[in-house]
Enzyme design. Structure first.
Site, PDB file in Angstrom:
ATOM      1  NE  ARG A  89      -3.824  53.921  98.443  1.00  0.00           N
ATOM      2  CZ  ARG A  89      -2.669  53.301  98.638  1.00  0.00           C
ATOM      3  NH1 ARG A  89      -2.450  52.618  99.747  1.00  0.00           N
ATOM      4  NH2 ARG A  89      -1.739  53.343  97.716  1.00  0.00           N
ATOM      5  CG  HIS A 132      -0.512  49.321  94.501  1.00  0.00           C
ATOM      6  ND1 HIS A 132      -1.094  49.746  95.671  1.00  0.00           N
ATOM      7  CD2 HIS A 132       0.560  48.575  94.877  1.00  0.00           C
ATOM      8  CE1 HIS A 132      -0.418  49.265  96.712  1.00  0.00           C
ATOM      9  NE2 HIS A 132       0.586  48.542  96.243  1.00  0.00           N
ATOM     10  CD  GLU A 177       4.799  51.280  99.264  1.00  0.00           C
ATOM     11  OE1 GLU A 177       5.355  50.280  98.763  1.00  0.00           O
ATOM     12  OE2 GLU A 177       4.321  51.279 100.416  1.00  0.00           O
ATOM     13  CG  ASN A 303       1.888  53.655 101.645  1.00  0.00           C
ATOM     14  OD1 ASN A 303       0.871  54.293 101.907  1.00  0.00           O
ATOM     15  ND2 ASN A 303       2.014  52.942 100.554  1.00  0.00           N
ATOM     16  CE1 TYR A 305       2.811  48.126 105.890  1.00  0.00           C
ATOM     17  CE2 TYR A 305       3.736  49.561 104.219  1.00  0.00           C
ATOM     18  CZ  TYR A 305       2.719  48.758 104.665  1.00  0.00           C
ATOM     19  OH  TYR A 305       1.594  48.576 103.903  1.00  0.00           O
ATOM     20  CD  GLU A 370       0.292  50.365 101.139  1.00  0.00           C
ATOM     21  OE1 GLU A 370       1.226  49.677 101.646  1.00  0.00           O
ATOM     22  OE2 GLU A 370       0.109  50.465  99.923  1.00  0.00           O
TER      23      GLU A 370
END
Length: 466
Positions: A89, A132, A177, A303, A305, A370
């Site tokens: 990606r 991005h 995002e 994504n 985290y 991600e």
């Protein structure tokens, strides 16, 4: 060229097997790795300008940022091959393809042609993210994401990219995002373009979502049948106590539901519209906007985290806040281990998040686009990078992803963040997320222990017994 995993045997039994056809990949972003910011017709993005501001980036003016991937892409594809990646990606740099937001630059598109062809020749599926965060600086000077016109300029840019690459790209993602673009970019100014205005941030949210919908329409026109969607950074949100539940609701609304609901349900949540009424969200919506934003997607990129544990504000912050309408909100620690960025490590939060998407939103294929961690990696005297913390992080999160699969989540793939150490935005070059260590002075690449371990997971399509 092959990499034999150092921490597990290639013959080791698999206790947690992933579905046949599960996509194993790694991800990067153009501004963070490409470098070559002034060659072949590329012009400034908002991040080029932002990085020149004193104090804006931990390492100061970055010059030509990145890992020189623009010139070294073939060697980097060879690295991907050595790790057994099935997919890569990457993001396309808008300022390369349409410099200053204007006419198409053939040299910019040529680079992505070469990259996609190199990936396909290596048996690696190209996955392209169209935005991005590297908005052309000229468009920012015309209003950036606070201007509705930027959404239409994005659609023109998508036309150019998908028309050229649509016959070879395996998956398209419109935005990465948008929370960061809107709230970190326009509310707190912590990210480019460095604006601090709650009203501007709310305007950016709507125009980014409109850009997504328009982009989906253009992808459908040029690449019918190719899976397409959006990537959102999503967080499990919990309140510390009942007194903090309204603050947690607002945070969940700003972080998660303000993007999920328009894309997957075609409407902003009622409570978010009320919370953001002072900043004019409802007034930004024109006839047809929500239908465009709600254009059906084929997949959702997730994504993940960390989780957020929310306590109500005590006082208003002295500095601009990303949390419009709930400024001063506190995020308390849970006592979990932390990465070098101070992010708590909670694999269970990934399972919880995936189950929430299964239960609360229309069912569609999910991809973890991600997931990764920053740790203080260094090349040892023996030439090795023994990043055992990252290896443990990835192992825990892949087990959490598998737990969601066992509970019926339609999870189709996992992209580790990141393939290479890179410019970690405002944190500069000091924070390393890569599977591959990059010496930013010499551009030497060193495969880390976590990468060898990940190569073993890919080869077996599963995890060994814990």
């Amino acid at each position: 060229m092959s990499v034999v995993p150092s921490s597990v045997s290639s013959q080791e039994s698999v206790s947690l097997r992933f579905p046949t056809g599960f996509v194993w990949g790694a991800a990067t972003a153009s501004f963070q790795i490409e470098g070559a910011t002034t060659v072949d017709g590329r012009t400034d993005s908002i991040w080029d300008e932002f990085c020149r501001r004193p104090g804006a980036v931990a390492n100061g003016d970055t010059g030509e940022p990145g890992a020189d991937h623009y010139r070294r892409y073939q060697a980097d594809v060879d690295l991907m091959t050595s790790l057994g990646l099935g997919a890569y990606r990457f993001s396309v740099a808008w300022p390369r393809v349409r410099p200053d937001g204007g006419a198409v630059n053939p040299a910019g598109l040529d680079f992505y042609d070469r990259l996609v062809d190199a990936l396909l020749a290596a048996g690696i599926s190209p996955w392209a993210t169209l935005y991005h965060w590297d908005l052309p600086q000229a468009l920012e000077e015309a209003g950036g994401w606070t201007s509705r016109d930027t959404a239409y300029r994005f659609a023109d840019y998508v036309d150019s990219v998908v028309e050229r690459l649509g016959d070879r790209v395996a998956g398209w993602l419109t935005l990465n995002e948008p929370w960061c673009s809107a709230f970190a970019g326009y509310a707190s100014g912590r990210h480019a373009p460095g604006v601090a205005s709650p009203t501007a941030a709310v305007s950016a949210v709507h125009h980014l979502l409109l850009a997504h919908g328009l982009g989906m329409e253009r992808i459908r026109a040029h690449a019918p049948g190719t899976p397409a969607g959006i990537t959102l950074n999503l967080f499990p949100v919990a309140a510390v106590s009942p007194a903090d539940e309204d603050a947690a609701r607002r945070v969940d609304g700003l972080q998660n539901r303000i993007f999920l609901d328009p894309v997957l349900r075609g409407a902003y949540p009622d409570d978010v519209l009320m919370d953001l009424a002072p900043y004019g969200l409802a007034g930004l919506v024109r006839d047809g906007d929500m239908a465009t934003i709600g254009t059906p997607v084929d997949m959702l990129g997730v994504n993940y985290y960390r989780p957020l544990l929310v306590a109500a504000p005590l006082v208003s912050p002295d500095e601009p806040s990303e949390w419009v309408g709930v400024e001063g909100v506190r995020f308390l620690p849970s006592g979990l281990p932390r990465t070098e960025l101070g992010w708590e490590v909670s694999p269970a939060g990934l399972t919880d998040l995936l189950l929430r998407l299964r239960d609360e939103y229309p069912r569609l294929p999910l991809y973890i686009t991600e997931n990764g961690a920053a740790y203080p990696d260094a090349v040892g005297p023996d030439g090795q990078v023994r990043d055992t913390d990252r290896l443990a992080y990835l192992d825990g999160h892949l087990r959490a992803a598998h737990a969601a699969l066992r509970q019926g989540v339609d999870l189709r793939g996992y992209f580790c963040w990141s393939l290479l150490d890179n410019l970690e935005w405002a944190e500069g070059y000091a924070k390393r997320f890569g599977l591959v260590h990059v010496d930013f002075e010499t551009q030497a690449r060193t495969v880390k222990e976590s990468a060898r371990w990940y190569a073993g997971v890919i080869a077996r399509n599963g995890l060994p017994a814990a």
